[in-house]
Design an enzyme around this catalytic site. Sequence first.
Site, short mmCIF file in Angstrom:
data_model
loop_
_atom_site.label_atom_id
_atom_site.label_comp_id
_atom_site.label_asym_id
_atom_site.label_seq_id
_atom_site.Cartn_x
_atom_site.Cartn_y
_atom_site.Cartn_z
N CYS A 188 -1.99 -0.12 -11.35
CA CYS A 188 -0.39 -0.24 -10.59
C CYS A 188 0.25 1.09 -10.53
CB CYS A 188 0.26 -1.31 -11.50
SG CYS A 188 0.65 -0.72 -13.35
N GLU A 212 5.85 -3.31 0.70
CA GLU A 212 5.87 -2.99 -0.68
C GLU A 212 4.87 -1.54 -0.74
OE1 GLU A 212 5.05 -1.98 -4.23
OE2 GLU A 212 3.76 -3.66 -4.09
N GLY A 241 0.81 -1.25 0.19
CA GLY A 241 0.09 -0.01 -0.01
C GLY A 241 0.72 1.27 0.09
N THR A 282 3.12 4.69 1.35
CA THR A 282 4.45 4.83 2.09
C THR A 282 3.57 5.21 3.60
OG1 THR A 282 5.78 5.09 0.25
CG2 THR A 282 6.17 5.72 2.44
N ALA A 283 2.85 6.23 3.39
CA ALA A 283 2.23 6.57 4.80
C ALA A 283 1.61 5.67 5.82
CB ALA A 283 1.13 7.83 4.62
N VAL A 284 0.79 4.88 5.27
CA VAL A 284 0.27 3.71 5.94
C VAL A 284 1.43 2.56 6.36
CG1 VAL A 284 -1.35 1.86 5.94
CG2 VAL A 284 -2.09 4.12 5.04
N GLY A 285 2.43 2.40 5.43
CA GLY A 285 3.35 1.58 5.76
C GLY A 285 4.16 1.74 6.94
#
EC number: 1.2.1.3
Length: 593
Positions: free
Chosen positions: A332, A298, A276, A278-281
């Site tokens: 994508c 990822e 998902g 970057t912020a949620v990662g």
Amino acid sequence: MAFWWPLIVLAFAYGICRFLLMLIPPNVPSIDVDASDVLAHGKETEENSFIYIPPRGRSQQSDKKVQCYEPATMKYLGYFPALSTSEVKERVALSRKAQKTWAQSSFKVRRQFLRILLKYIIEHQELICEVSSRDTGKTMVDASLGEIMTTCEKITWLLSEGERWLKPEHRSSGRAMLHKVSRVEFHPLGVIGAIVPWNYPFHNIFNPMLAAVFSGNGIVIKVSEHASWSGCFYFRIIQAALAAVGAPENLVDVITGFAETGEALVSSVDKMIFVGSTAVGKMIMRNAAETLTPVTLELGGKDAFIICEDADVSHVAQVAVRGTLQSSGQNCAGAERFYVHKDIYTAFITQVTKIVKSVSAGPPLTGRYDMGAICLQEHSETLQSLVNDALDKGAEIAVRGSFGHLGEDAVDQYFPPTVLINVNHTMKIMKEEAFGPIMPIMQFSTDEEVIKLANDSRYALGCAVFSGSQRRAKQIASQIQCGVAAINDFASNYMCQSLPFGGVKDSGFGRFAGIEGLRACCLVKSVVEDRFWPLIKTKIPKPIQAKNAFEFQEALVETLYGLNIWDRLRSLIDVLKFLTDQSSHVSRTRKSH
């Protein structure tokens, strides 16, 4: 010669037998999965026959229901529960209990599970693609390419090589441990957690599930709130296949919900896989740190698409449009930065403009082209703000695509494919992930310049380099900081399921797919044992316990690791002297007593 003839005959006979066995179809049972409630032209209840107007912002989360609708038509599809923290922990506990039994299953049983899935997928391609198309807005062809083929490729790779890479792997024991046998064992971790996005609802579930289950784990997958309808149907396929091989119930589970559901999953599992933003990662990583849960991330991408002056302009233009404008609207996060050599800049733009004008978007179930479809509500506003920022800073719109016959209620779910020229790195469109059908094109003069431009990004997932010289393209790609590179092609890496997939920098870390992704689902254990036990056992040498212990140790180190054979032989003599002297000393001591 007489000695070799029998061996040749036996080898030939063995080859014939193997070939004949290949002609015998495997005995793979069929499974029955109820799909009556997901067929597009099936019976619709009165409750599910209206156009759905989703609430803006986060107000939907307070409803404790995940509302589902077709993004292309806004047709209501139903709802699923947003699971609470306690409900998630209960689901994980059930999976953990089932995993203890599944961990003892044979690879033969696991391969049969894969064959059953593969058989169902091949026989029900249209159904699977139609469900994906309705829930995400992609065309049937794009669903086949991105959902069916990639999943089938992963299954066949696991069938062919999966067991090989999970068996104990013997390693060198080194010089000091020649009397030892060393190996690496791969054991199941327990329960894997996965939070997956909406863009490939079928493959995003099957991808982590296949690796987790084949390596002996259980898995609980939280599907996106934007693809819960399809995800819950695809779960039925997995359940039926597991039941067919006698797997314990609850080994695999699919859960629905919002942020609270995902947070509960992170704190409950033994390994976390997240695909998902970057912020949620970063939030996932912070939460995982509380329990030291390992994670694979990822995240976002802003891939560089580089076109050298000796490339085939017409061919590359077709690839660029197909890979970006016709898919990245909802499929994508692929090529989002285009660097074209100044000598072919105008020619490339001309070709792209011609292609974009020749096609238009249409309803996903009947359309040939996926151009401009937006699955996420309000995302078109984000895309337009990126375009406006570029225009304010000097960029120009070379061409904008058009739509075909769309329903009035679906207009907000599309964004016109847009080609921007005269862009630079001061613009947000070249720095922030767009995840939409926008192609910003920038000029470059030298290979050194384009490499610097490509690396000037906080994202580093992949890149594509096109050149008439394969060697030149490889040299450029080798200097770009990213986890995935395609030479004279775009997005082909993922079809090679033996390869790991993932990025660096703000695109995440860790890998799924390939050997690395399969083993990432395992507890990697190093094992050492005596080679000739019980004849030879490890004992502390007597000289190490004597007064001249350090001198003995010095000689031993040089014997084992000296840079040339003569130094090592000389030191070996010293080691033997120490051992002999110690042995003589021990003998004299015994006699004195």
